[in-house]
Design a protein around this motif. Structure first.
Motif, short mmCIF file in Angstrom:
data_model
loop_
_atom_site.label_atom_id
_atom_site.label_comp_id
_atom_site.label_asym_id
_atom_site.label_seq_id
_atom_site.Cartn_x
_atom_site.Cartn_y
_atom_site.Cartn_z
N VAL A 101 7.43 6.50 -3.72
CA VAL A 101 7.15 7.48 -4.77
C VAL A 101 7.92 7.17 -6.06
CG1 VAL A 101 8.99 9.10 -4.13
CG2 VAL A 101 6.86 9.96 -5.13
N VAL A 102 9.01 6.39 -5.98
CA VAL A 102 9.83 6.14 -7.18
C VAL A 102 9.04 5.37 -8.24
CG1 VAL A 102 11.93 5.05 -8.05
CG2 VAL A 102 11.98 6.30 -5.89
N PRO A 103 8.40 4.24 -7.93
CA PRO A 103 7.57 3.62 -8.98
C PRO A 103 6.40 4.50 -9.40
CG PRO A 103 7.28 2.49 -6.88
CD PRO A 103 8.45 3.40 -6.72
N GLY A 104 5.95 5.40 -8.51
CA GLY A 104 4.91 6.34 -8.91
C GLY A 104 5.38 7.27 -10.02
N VAL A 105 6.60 7.78 -9.88
CA VAL A 105 7.17 8.65 -10.92
C VAL A 105 7.31 7.88 -12.23
CG1 VAL A 105 9.23 9.92 -11.60
CG2 VAL A 105 8.35 10.14 -9.26
N MET A 106 7.86 6.68 -12.17
CA MET A 106 8.10 5.92 -13.39
C MET A 106 6.79 5.46 -14.03
SD MET A 106 11.19 6.45 -13.13
CE MET A 106 11.51 5.85 -14.78
N LEU A 112 0.79 -1.22 0.00
CA LEU A 112 0.00 0.00 0.00
C LEU A 112 0.83 1.27 0.00
CD1 LEU A 112 -2.84 -1.08 2.47
CD2 LEU A 112 -2.81 -1.18 -0.03
N HIS A 113 2.09 1.22 0.38
CA HIS A 113 2.88 2.45 0.42
C HIS A 113 3.26 2.92 -0.98
CE1 HIS A 113 6.43 0.08 -0.50
NE2 HIS A 113 7.18 1.16 -0.47
N ARG A 114 3.08 2.08 -1.99
CA ARG A 114 3.45 2.47 -3.35
C ARG A 114 2.38 2.12 -4.39
NH1 ARG A 114 5.60 -2.35 -2.08
NH2 ARG A 114 5.75 -4.01 -3.64
N GLN A 115 1.55 1.14 -4.13
CA GLN A 115 0.55 0.70 -5.11
C GLN A 115 -0.75 1.44 -4.83
OE1 GLN A 115 0.49 -3.62 -5.34
NE2 GLN A 115 2.73 -3.74 -5.31
N VAL A 116 -0.81 2.67 -5.31
CA VAL A 116 -1.84 3.61 -4.89
C VAL A 116 -3.21 3.31 -5.49
CG1 VAL A 116 -0.21 5.47 -4.42
CG2 VAL A 116 -1.10 5.18 -6.73
#
Length: 600
Positions: free
Chosen positions: A292-297, A166-170
């Motif tokens: 946030v890094v996979p969010g940016v990519m 959950l911290h990255r898979q929004v």
């Protein structure tokens, strides 16, 4: 209203699982259709409100009715005649696009953009994108593509939502933990834009299903997390002739490129003809990732897909974009063109529509097509390894022994004071302190002030990285990260009470390599060089017949139980007696002994 969302189920799913997934899919379809219906009702109410406002503007009030009735050609005042009502169909030039009023208003900020405009938006609304992976990369990509108005989205995954996602898979939420990721993603995308058709493919991607899925979409986004799937997606896109937007993110770094686009665009195999070895593949589950890094990519992947569908902008083909999150720096590296000898896209490809379904990607990469933990090693004799409950019992026995020794030391100190009373109070107190200190050190196995020495009790050797050790650890454990074992080997051997001269010069690197590459059936005795002094528990058990192994003196701990075996085998090869490890590491401890401990 768009067609109902679809869920794809292969025939090889078992009946019970199929029924459960179909039931959940139908419920989600009902929810999606209700959301679409609510959106259409809101638009209808807004249109009715505008109509009522216009009617109120031209309708006569009761006070004006007599006056208007007397006006006109029969003597009325022409200056007070009623205003002419607007025509039923105001004049309007024929539209130069195929967007509805609702679409034009929803995507109005795209339409106002000179570099984009209505024609690009129409192409976007007619386009389709297949997203392989509904995790850290796939979540922002799917959400932004749904918001942008891509006509049809396909979400592919085989996994369910875990709280650690959950911290990255929004795209997922706390309430959806345990839900299938593709179904959760479809709910989120439909809530963002109910006019987009979203299809959930819940059994993941396989060589048998890949071509059928890729053929049905215009653009493919690789948001997967393992080499086997990356090679499969790339090969399927080459065979089907579809562009592939690929990205990766681990730790604090990310990268992005577009494969198989243009006359000379390379594919994934052109750059990586041989699969990297498993130990060189970093995964989020092992190395960690800043959310946030996979969010940016993933946002950049959505951008490339939009450019491909709309025909606007320069596509990131034949170049690799690197992102360093800690410095905030983007770097672009040029890539070579298509390789003539590539087995997928070269002049004479070996991978074709006929051969791809039978290709063994797990054999080629040496890794399963998921982001699961690495396989469990078997470097030590299973009978000699300790289960978490056995380690807990060992610690309890140590604690009880410490209490008994502490009480005995206190008694000895009192006796020493009494015996030395004739020498004066200061001499008696000094002797009592010495007796107490000796008793404490013998019970805890602590190193004296002169530095580390052989431990009298059981040594817990924790070889996890510093970041994991900082989160939680067992009491009294000595921390020596696996990566620093070579430089601290002398210290560790001294703590373990290894015989003098057990570390030959220049042997550390060689023996570390041997421990890392030991066959899965090898024991500590097999890992030792010929003639080495080995008295590990498993060797003792093998030579003692039915007698139980001796009480362990050194227990190595790690996260999952693999590195601990490597270290234990190496220490045994260097002459450390009674060395073993804890099966399953701290993860097993958290599950079986201490559920309150964080499960990393």
């Amino acid at each position: 209203m768009s067609p109902p969302d679809q869920t794809t189920l292969p025939s090889n799913c078992d009946d019970a699982s199929t029924l459960r997934v179909q039931n959940e899919a139908l419920r989600n379809q009902v929810d999606t259709l209700q959301e679409q219906l609510a959106a259409l009702k809101a638009e209808l109410e807004a249109a009715r409100g505008l109509t009522a406002t216009a009617a109120d503007t031209i309708a006569p009030t009761p006070a004006d009715a007599p006056r208007r009735a007397s006006c006109g050609p029969c003597g009325g005042d022409p200056s007070t005649s009623a205003p002419t009502a607007p025509p039923a169909h105001p004049p309007r030039a024929p539209p130069r696009h195929g967007l509805s009023r609702a679409q034009a208003e929803r995507y109005s900020r795209h339409l106002l953009l000179p570099a984009f405009g209505v024609a690009a938006q129409e192409r976007l609304c007619r386009g389709s994108v297949l997203i392989v992976g509904c995790g850290g990369l796939g979540s922002p990509a799917a959400m932004y593509l749904a918001a942008a108005g891509v006509g049809r989205l396909g979400l592919v995954d085989h996994d369910s939502v875990d709280v650690s996602n959950l911290h990255r898979q929004v795209m997922h939420s706390t309430a959806r933990v345990g839900m299938h990721k593709a179904l959760s993603g479809r709910l989120t995308c439909a809530a963002i834009n109910p006019t987009v058709q979203v299809e959930a493919h819940v059994c993941g991607l396989s060589p048998a299903s890949a071509l059928a899925l890729v053929d049905g979409y215009d653009v493919v986004i690789d948001a997967s997390d393992n080499p086997a799937t990356r090679y499969l997606v790339s090969d399927a896109c080459v065979v089907a002739g579809k562009p592939l937007v690929s990205a990766a993110a681990v730790g604090t770094d990310g990268q992005l490129t577009v494969y198989n686009h243009g006359p000379d665009g390379p594919c994934y195999r052109c750059l990586f003809p041989e699969s990297p070895s498993p130990e060189n593949c970093s995964r989020c589950g092992e190395a960690g990732v800043l959310g946030v890094v996979p969010g940016v990519m993933g946002c950049l992947q959505a951008l490339e897909a939009i450019k491909l569908l709309s025909g606007v902008g320069e596509v990131a083909s034949k170049k690799l974009t690197l992102f360093d999150a800690l410095s905030g720096r983007f770097t672009t590296v040029r890539l070579r063109g298509r390789s003539p000898g590539c087995v997928a896209c070269g002049a004479s490809p070996a991978l074709t529509r006929a051969s791809l379904p039978d290709y063994d990607y797990v054999l080629f990469t040496g890794q399963p097509p998921d982001d699961g933990p690495p396989p469990d090693l078997q470097l030590l004799d299973a009978a000699a390894r300790l289960a978490p409950a056995e380690v807990a019992a060992l610690l309890a026995a140590e604690a009880n022994g410490a209490e008994a020794n502490g009480a005995a030391a206190a008694d000895g100190a009192a006796e020493a004071v009494a015996e030395a009373g004739e020498q004066g109070p200061e001499a008696g107190a000094k002797r009592g302190e010495d007796e107490a200190r000796a008793g404490a050190e013998s019970s805890t196995g602590s190193a004296g002030p002169a530095g580390p020495g052989p431990r009298r009790g059981v040594l817990l050797l924790d070889v996890r990285p510093q970041a994991q050790y900082d989160v939680m650890a067992l009491p009294g454990a000595v921390h020596v990260p696996f990566e620093r074992l070579d430089e601290r080997l002398g210290e560790v051997l001294a703590l373990c009470g290894a015989p003098a001269g057990s570390t030959p010069a220049g042997s550390s690197a060689a023996e570390s390599s041997a421990a890392n590459s030991a066959p899965t059936s090898a024991s500590a005795a097999e890992a030792a060089p010929q003639g080495a002094a080995v008295d590990a528990p498993e060797a003792a058990a093998a030579g003692a017949g039915n007698h139980p192994p001796p009480r362990p003196r050194v227990v190595v701990l790690c996260r999952r139980g693999n590195n601990s075996q490597r270290v234990a085998a190496r220490l045994a090869a260097l002459g450390v007696e009674g060395v073993t490890d804890m099966v399953g590491g701290y993860q097993a401890w958290a599950r079986q002994v201490d559920p309150a401990m964080p499960l990393l």
